[in-house]
Write a protein that holds these residues in place. Sequence first.
Motif, PDB file in Angstrom:
ATOM      1  N   LEU A  14       0.805  -1.216   0.000  1.00 20.59           N
ATOM      2  CA  LEU A  14       0.000   0.000   0.000  1.00 20.59           C
ATOM      3  C   LEU A  14       0.842   1.271   0.000  1.00 20.59           C
ATOM      4  O   LEU A  14       0.315   2.364  -0.176  1.00 20.59           O
ATOM      5  CB  LEU A  14      -0.936   0.006   1.211  1.00 20.59           C
ATOM      6  N   LEU A  15       2.147   1.134   0.169  1.00 23.07           N
ATOM      7  CA  LEU A  15       3.026   2.307   0.191  1.00 23.07           C
ATOM      8  C   LEU A  15       3.350   2.781  -1.223  1.00 23.07           C
ATOM      9  O   LEU A  15       3.380   1.988  -2.167  1.00 23.07           O
ATOM     10  CB  LEU A  15       4.333   1.965   0.903  1.00 23.07           C
ATOM     11  N   PRO A  16       3.617   4.068  -1.384  1.00 21.23           N
ATOM     12  CA  PRO A  16       4.164   4.532  -2.666  1.00 21.23           C
ATOM     13  C   PRO A  16       5.513   3.865  -2.927  1.00 21.23           C
ATOM     14  O   PRO A  16       6.324   3.695  -2.017  1.00 21.23           O
ATOM     15  CB  PRO A  16       4.324   6.042  -2.460  1.00 21.23           C
ATOM     16  N   ALA A  17       5.749   3.487  -4.164  1.00 22.52           N
ATOM     17  CA  ALA A  17       6.985   2.773  -4.495  1.00 22.52           C
ATOM     18  C   ALA A  17       8.223   3.608  -4.193  1.00 22.52           C
ATOM     19  O   ALA A  17       9.235   3.085  -3.728  1.00 22.52           O
ATOM     20  CB  ALA A  17       6.962   2.366  -5.966  1.00 22.52           C
ATOM     21  N   ALA A  18       8.153   4.906  -4.464  1.00 17.08           N
ATOM     22  CA  ALA A  18       9.314   5.757  -4.199  1.00 17.08           C
ATOM     23  C   ALA A  18       9.647   5.765  -2.714  1.00 17.08           C
ATOM     24  O   ALA A  18      10.825   5.703  -2.316  1.00 17.08           O
ATOM     25  CB  ALA A  18       9.048   7.176  -4.700  1.00 17.08           C
ATOM     26  N   SER A  19       8.621   5.817  -1.870  1.00 15.72           N
ATOM     27  CA  SER A  19       8.845   5.831  -0.422  1.00 15.72           C
ATOM     28  C   SER A  19       9.387   4.500   0.055  1.00 15.72           C
ATOM     29  O   SER A  19      10.319   4.447   0.868  1.00 15.72           O
ATOM     30  CB  SER A  19       7.539   6.147   0.304  1.00 15.72           C
ATOM     31  N   LEU A  20       8.808   3.390  -0.425  1.00 15.86           N
ATOM     32  CA  LEU A  20       9.271   2.078   0.019  1.00 15.86           C
ATOM     33  C   LEU A  20      10.714   1.842  -0.388  1.00 15.86           C
ATOM     34  O   LEU A  20      11.529   1.374   0.416  1.00 15.86           O
ATOM     35  CB  LEU A  20       8.373   0.981  -0.575  1.00 15.86           C
ATOM     36  N   ALA A  21      11.053   2.170  -1.627  1.00 16.15           N
ATOM     37  CA  ALA A  21      12.418   1.939  -2.099  1.00 16.15           C
ATOM     38  C   ALA A  21      13.427   2.757  -1.301  1.00 16.15           C
ATOM     39  O   ALA A  21      14.493   2.254  -0.929  1.00 16.15           O
ATOM     40  CB  ALA A  21      12.511   2.279  -3.586  1.00 16.15           C
ATOM     41  N   ARG A  22      13.092   4.008  -1.027  1.00 16.95           N
ATOM     42  CA  ARG A  22      14.053   4.879  -0.335  1.00 16.95           C
ATOM     43  C   ARG A  22      14.163   4.558   1.150  1.00 16.95           C
ATOM     44  O   ARG A  22      15.226   4.764   1.752  1.00 16.95           O
ATOM     45  CB  ARG A  22      13.656   6.340  -0.551  1.00 16.95           C
ATOM     46  N   SER A  23      13.086   4.069   1.750  1.00 14.72           N
ATOM     47  CA  SER A  23      13.148   3.722   3.166  1.00 14.72           C
ATOM     48  C   SER A  23      13.779   2.349   3.380  1.00 14.72           C
ATOM     49  O   SER A  23      14.432   2.110   4.400  1.00 14.72           O
ATOM     50  CB  SER A  23      11.748   3.750   3.784  1.00 14.72           C
ATOM     51  N   ARG A  24      13.601   1.444   2.420  1.00 18.31           N
ATOM     52  CA  ARG A  24      14.099   0.075   2.576  1.00 18.31           C
ATOM     53  C   ARG A  24      15.547  -0.060   2.120  1.00 18.31           C
ATOM     54  O   ARG A  24      16.331  -0.784   2.738  1.00 18.31           O
ATOM     55  CB  ARG A  24      13.206  -0.863   1.773  1.00 18.31           C
ATOM     56  N   PHE A  25      15.911   0.633   1.026  1.00 17.95           N
ATOM     57  CA  PHE A  25      17.234   0.448   0.424  1.00 17.95           C
ATOM     58  C   PHE A  25      18.046   1.734   0.474  1.00 17.95           C
ATOM     59  O   PHE A  25      17.499   2.835   0.395  1.00 17.95           O
ATOM     60  CB  PHE A  25      17.092  -0.005  -1.031  1.00 17.95           C
ATOM     61  N   LEU A  26      19.357   1.572   0.545  1.00 16.31           N
ATOM     62  CA  LEU A  26      20.262   2.714   0.577  1.00 16.31           C
ATOM     63  C   LEU A  26      21.068   2.840  -0.708  1.00 16.31           C
ATOM     64  O   LEU A  26      21.527   3.937  -1.049  1.00 16.31           O
ATOM     65  CB  LEU A  26      21.208   2.600   1.774  1.00 16.31           C
ATOM     66  N   GLY A  27      21.265   1.738  -1.434  1.00 13.82           N
ATOM     67  CA  GLY A  27      22.113   1.751  -2.615  1.00 13.82           C
ATOM     68  C   GLY A  27      21.355   2.083  -3.894  1.00 13.82           C
ATOM     69  O   GLY A  27      20.138   1.881  -4.001  1.00 13.82           O
ATOM     70  N   VAL A  28      22.095   2.569  -4.873  1.00 13.44           N
ATOM     71  CA  VAL A  28      21.520   2.938  -6.171  1.00 13.44           C
ATOM     72  C   VAL A  28      20.906   1.730  -6.867  1.00 13.44           C
ATOM     73  O   VAL A  28      19.834   1.821  -7.471  1.00 13.44           O
ATOM     74  CB  VAL A  28      22.616   3.571  -7.060  1.00 13.44           C
ATOM     75  N   ARG A  29      21.554   0.581  -6.768  1.00 12.85           N
ATOM     76  CA  ARG A  29      21.156  -0.569  -7.577  1.00 12.85           C
ATOM     77  C   ARG A  29      19.802  -1.157  -7.131  1.00 12.85           C
ATOM     78  O   ARG A  29      18.924  -1.403  -7.957  1.00 12.85           O
ATOM     79  CB  ARG A  29      22.261  -1.631  -7.524  1.00 12.85           C
ATOM     80  N   ALA A  30      19.627  -1.374  -5.856  1.00 19.05           N
ATOM     81  CA  ALA A  30      18.353  -1.915  -5.376  1.00 19.05           C
ATOM     82  C   ALA A  30      17.210  -0.932  -5.610  1.00 19.05           C
ATOM     83  O   ALA A  30      16.098  -1.321  -5.983  1.00 19.05           O
ATOM     84  CB  ALA A  30      18.456  -2.268  -3.893  1.00 19.05           C
ATOM     85  N   ARG A  31      17.477   0.344  -5.382  1.00 17.75           N
ATOM     86  CA  ARG A  31      16.434   1.349  -5.611  1.00 17.75           C
ATOM     87  C   ARG A  31      16.022   1.392  -7.081  1.00 17.75           C
ATOM     88  O   ARG A  31      14.826   1.481  -7.397  1.00 17.75           O
ATOM     89  CB  ARG A  31      16.931   2.725  -5.165  1.00 17.75           C
ATOM     90  N   ALA A  32      16.981   1.336  -7.978  1.00 14.08           N
ATOM     91  CA  ALA A  32      16.670   1.368  -9.404  1.00 14.08           C
ATOM     92  C   ALA A  32      15.878   0.128  -9.817  1.00 14.08           C
ATOM     93  O   ALA A  32      14.894   0.211 -10.559  1.00 14.08           O
ATOM     94  CB  ALA A  32      17.955   1.476 -10.222  1.00 14.08           C
ATOM     95  N   LEU A  33      16.310  -1.033  -9.344  1.00 12.95           N
ATOM     96  CA  LEU A  33      15.624  -2.277  -9.683  1.00 12.95           C
ATOM     97  C   LEU A  33      14.164  -2.223  -9.245  1.00 12.95           C
ATOM     98  O   LEU A  33      13.259  -2.554 -10.027  1.00 12.95           O
ATOM     99  CB  LEU A  33      16.334  -3.457  -9.019  1.00 12.95           C
ATOM    100  N   PHE A  34      13.926  -1.791  -7.998  1.00 11.83           N
ATOM    101  CA  PHE A  34      12.553  -1.759  -7.510  1.00 11.83           C
ATOM    102  C   PHE A  34      11.723  -0.707  -8.243  1.00 11.83           C
ATOM    103  O   PHE A  34      10.539  -0.938  -8.550  1.00 11.83           O
ATOM    104  CB  PHE A  34      12.516  -1.492  -6.004  1.00 11.83           C
ATOM    105  N   ALA A  35      12.291   0.432  -8.554  1.00 11.44           N
ATOM    106  CA  ALA A  35      11.550   1.469  -9.271  1.00 11.44           C
ATOM    107  C   ALA A  35      11.099   0.978 -10.644  1.00 11.44           C
ATOM    108  O   ALA A  35       9.972   1.240 -11.077  1.00 11.44           O
ATOM    109  CB  ALA A  35      12.400   2.728  -9.404  1.00 11.44           C
ATOM    110  N   GLY A  36      11.985   0.270 -11.340  1.00 13.46           N
ATOM    111  CA  GLY A  36      11.606  -0.268 -12.645  1.00 13.46           C
ATOM    112  C   GLY A  36      10.467  -1.263 -12.540  1.00 13.46           C
ATOM    113  O   GLY A  36       9.562  -1.297 -13.383  1.00 13.46           O
ATOM    114  N   MET A  37      10.496  -2.097 -11.506  1.00  5.71           N
ATOM    115  CA  MET A  37       9.410  -3.062 -11.295  1.00  5.71           C
ATOM    116  C   MET A  37       8.099  -2.339 -11.018  1.00  5.71           C
ATOM    117  O   MET A  37       7.041  -2.677 -11.570  1.00  5.71           O
ATOM    118  CB  MET A  37       9.746  -3.986 -10.127  1.00  5.71           C
ATOM    119  N   ALA A  38       8.140  -1.347 -10.150  1.00  6.90           N
ATOM    120  CA  ALA A  38       6.931  -0.626  -9.773  1.00  6.90           C
ATOM    121  C   ALA A  38       6.354   0.179 -10.928  1.00  6.90           C
ATOM    122  O   ALA A  38       5.151   0.455 -10.956  1.00  6.90           O
ATOM    123  CB  ALA A  38       7.222   0.287  -8.584  1.00  6.90           C
ATOM    124  N   ALA A  39       7.188   0.543 -11.892  1.00 10.01           N
ATOM    125  CA  ALA A  39       6.694   1.313 -13.039  1.00 10.01           C
ATOM    126  C   ALA A  39       5.691   0.519 -13.869  1.00 10.01           C
ATOM    127  O   ALA A  39       4.920   1.097 -14.640  1.00 10.01           O
ATOM    128  CB  ALA A  39       7.866   1.774 -13.907  1.00 10.01           C
TER     129      ALA A  39
END
Length: 463
Positions: A155-180
């Motif tokens: 139920l969370l916004p993908a941008a918020s979940l990625a930034r709160s859960r991950f610190l590195g560029v790679r995991a954040r990018a991977l999750f953002a692409g999936m959520a798109a």
Amino acid sequence: MPTAAIIGSGPNGLSAAITLASAGVSVTVLERNAQIGGSCSTAETTLPGFHHDLASSVYPMAVASPFFRSLPIEIPWIEPSAPCAHPLDDGTAVLLEHAIEDTTANLDVIDRRKYRSLLEPLTDHFSQLAEEILVPIQHLPRHPFLLARFGLSALLPAASLARSRFLGVRARALFAGMAAHSVLPLEASTSSAVGLVLMAAGHASGWPIVHGGAQTLAQALTGHLESLGGRIETCHEVTQLPEADLILADVTPRQLIQIAEPALPEAYRRQLARFRYGAGVFKVDYALSSPIPWTAKECSRAATVHLGGTIEEIVASERHHTSDTPFVLLVQPSLFDSSRAPAGQHTAWAYCHVPNGSNVDCLETIERQIARFAPEFQDCILARSISPPAALEHWNPNLIGGDPSAGAMDLRQLLLRPTPSLYRTPVSGLFLCGASTPPGGGVHGMAGFHAAQAALKYLARRR
């Protein structure tokens, strides 16, 4: 024997038809095009011998679908060695691998444990999760703790979940692409849901393509329907409600109004008219002389490639679906299925999200994004076929304004899709069964299955 008319031969229409025919109903499917399948269709759109999927192409939810898995048919799935690749500007790529441990090896060390804790519970119980999410949200859960755990993040916004859960560029990018894939702004609530499901599906059951193209899936469903006594009439455009005990319409609310307006009560018409469609897509099919020459060679291990760079770029691209550096979804099926192109040659397609009904030409921006990660891409192009939103809707009227999900997948329209009555309409025997009903977009056949179950209950009450 009771009779049923199914309007549309897309995956949901065929699933509804199979469910009814299995219950002893005499079923006829009415398809406006000469070719069956709706969004599960394949054609030579560029050059002879190059077979392109016209809409759907990769099937993480089809292979996980409880309905498809229950059918006594063989579907020739092809599973790439990696479900998805996401190249970055440093010349490497983050890969969603089948194994969680192989995926975490792609990530920054600081994010590996966090990725595992997020995805492992969903992956380990993915068949149960699929049972919960491929039904209307308003249901009594069979696995309440699993669903609750999923919901806390989904139920969370993908941008918020990625930034709160991950610190590195790679995991954040991977999750953002999936959520798109949600076709929502990544600041929207529920945009995380699609990303989580796709990642867990990749680990649990994969992201397969079908040998020969999407049309093979439609033909397999059609063959099973015909073995049950069902019939399909092609080149049959429905402009008014047909005569049958049951009518199941694999269409969106706008089309139902056009077909059934004289029979629909005014209050229900107003509800349908308020249904909102999501962003469209601008799609390009490519005939290629060779595989795409990715800078990150590991991109050739995946049929699906996400081109968007960092989470910041993807969030900006998906916010209004207008960007000079759009998120581009690319599929290269011929790397794993030689039947898609002449020997030694290849097919690919790519699309970006655009505002619904947009007439902006996105060819240059799409190819610039591809060339960003494969600089010699232009040298491979033999021919291309361009499909802006208007062309997609002309071919398949369910793609309103180019919307691939048959309606925005935000929280309100997940709960009330398309109205509080879901599949049922006020017209006796008339049901909606397309992707504008729960569980929404994607090739899984579950909307058709659930609508058919509702129709069978109606029929039992009538008896």
